[in-house]
Scaffold this motif. Structure first.
Motif: not given
Ligand SMILES: NC(=O)c1ccc[n+]([C@@H]2O[C@H](COP(=O)([O-])OP(=O)(O)OC[C@H]3O[C@@H](n4cnc5c(N)ncnc54)[C@H](O)[C@@H]3O)[C@@H](O)[C@H]2O)c1
Ligand SMILES: O=c1ccn([C@@H]2O[C@H](COP(=O)(O)OP(=O)(O)O[C@H]3O[C@H](CO)[C@@H](O)[C@H](O)[C@H]3O)[C@@H](O)[C@H]2O)c(=O)[nH]1
Length: 351
Positions: A192-195, A210-216, A330-332, A336-339
């Motif tokens: 999935e590639l959420p926008i 992964i740390g892209k969002l600080p908190l949910m 999670w693996k996906w 994505l973090k590497t791209d």
């Protein structure tokens, strides 16, 4: 060989379905205007299947361009129609955009089905048509409730349009009501590639982990459910994808007794939001930074599917558990973090 036109083939469920169709011997072409996706997803599809898929970058709301695809491919035997806008909140803010995109594209396609005598049509519907059900699990005969959003109405109206169309035309149709598709292909080549900021639970979990969002936030823990959070029927996207291949086979083998058949595509299990989070923490080994927030307006309290009809009629066998769904998601996310291009994606720079 049967030739299937997949609309929205660059999207989340469409891309997984293309893989499943190809693996089951189908020739596939795709149409996607990439308004909500990137054609780079075909790199992943090609790695998995070894096949190059032709995509027409066409807006299905443009009738002439849509018609031209059928003129060029007179041997199309079936259509799986995924292409639509799907963000509930956005649909409340921009209802006309949703009605126009989701319904005009459907009508244009059905005109082509009629004109080119396409025998089989499969439509992406949603358990949103059941609203907040009085009784769970829901079966295909559970009465629909008024939709909670313009998006929901486009699914209800889409079902009605197809129902009426199928009565007046030779095409046989299948409506597939998805519950909550999550996870990524087990190869981790597509997902999935959420926008922008994700509205859905699983991308919110993985992006927080992964740390892209600080908190949910967990939207509410005071519902009348076993731990107070909402109950959903999570279903692996590859299991959903395979059901589309089975639906096409069901139509091709002449097994449908109705002009328009409906199937629930859910796992048959209800898990709470907090259970999903705990399962994620277990499979990933990551402690999730979340807080309990207020209820999200419009949320259904609890829903899960009775999937007996799809299991028996289509011969659908589910392969993946909740653990598999969350681990592949999670693996996906980690991939994505590497791209960076995917990872930082905003609508405009996806393409
Ligand atoms: N993902 C879910 O949770 C879920 C649940 C129930 C139903 N659905 C339905 O399943 C379908 C697929 O969902 P998804 O999660 O893969 O969504 P997605 O946004 O990933 O894919 C939809 C694709 O359709 C394309 N598209 C949109 N409008 C178009 C148009 N006018 N012309 C051409 N292409 C267009 C987008 O660019 C995108 O690639 C949608 O109809 C959605 O409403 C999804
Ligand atoms: O950051 C978040 C995101 C979601 N949730 C909760 O998680 C549950 C699931 O939410 P979400 O992933 O947004 O899915 P739904 O609201 O069930 O809606 C999805 O599933 C429907 C049925 O398939 C589709 O119609 C919708 O398009 C699709 O977004 C709900 O209780 C939410 O309140 C949170 O607590 N925090």
């Amino acid at each position: 060989m049967s030739k299937i036109l997949v609309t929205g083939g660059c999207g989340y469920i469409g891309s997984h379905t293309i893989v499943d169709l190809v693996e089951n011997g189908y020739e596939v072409i795709s149409v996607d205007n990439n308004s909500r996706s990137t054609s780079r997803i075909f790199e992943g599809i090609e790695k998995i299947t070894g096949k190059k898929i032709k995509n027409y970058k066409v807006d299905l709301c443009n009738f002439d361009d849509t018609f031209a695809i059928f003129q060029e491919n007179e041997d199309i035997t079936g259509i799986i129609h995924f292409a639509a806008f799907k963000a509930v909140g956005e649909s409340v803010e921009q209802p006309l955009m949703y009605f126009e995109n989701n319904l005009v594209s459907l009508i244009n396609l059905l005109k082509c089905v009629q004109e080119f005598n396409i025998p089989h049509f499969v439509f992406s519907s949603s358990c949103t048509v059941y609203g907040n059900p009085d009784k769970i699990p829901v079966t295909e005969t559970t009465p629909p409730k008024p939709a909670e959003s313009p998006y929901g109405y486009t699914k209800q109206m889409g079902e009605q349009i197809i129902n009426e169309f199928s009565k007046a035309n030779a095409a046989q149709c299948v409506l597939l009501r998805y519950f909550n598709p999550v996870g990524a292909h087990p190869s981790i080549m597509i997902g999935e590639l959420p926008i922008g900021k994700p509205a859905n639970l699983v991308p919110a979990i993985t992006q927080t982990a992964i740390g892209k969002l600080p908190l949910m936030q967990v939207y509410g823990d005071d519902y009348d459910t076993r731990d107070g959070s909402c109950v959903r029927d999570f279903i692996h996207v590859s299991d959903i994808a395979h059901a589309h291949t089975l639906a096409i086979q069901f139509l091709e083998q002449g097994k449908s007794t109705k002009r328009c058949e409906v199937f629930n595509l859910g796992s048959g299990n209800g898990f709470t939001v907090l259970e999903a989070i705990k399962t994620f923490e277990k499979v990933s080994g990551v402690h999730l930074n979340y807080v309990i927030g207020p209820r999200r307006p419009g949320d259904v309290i609890a829903i899960y599917a009775n999937n007996d009809f799809a299991v028996k009629t289509l011969g659908w066998k589910l392969k993946y558990s909740l653990e598999d769904m969350l681990l592949t998601a999670w693996k996906w996310e980690q991939r994505l973090k590497t791209d960076e291009k995917f990872y930082q994606s905003k609508p405009a720079d996806l393409n």
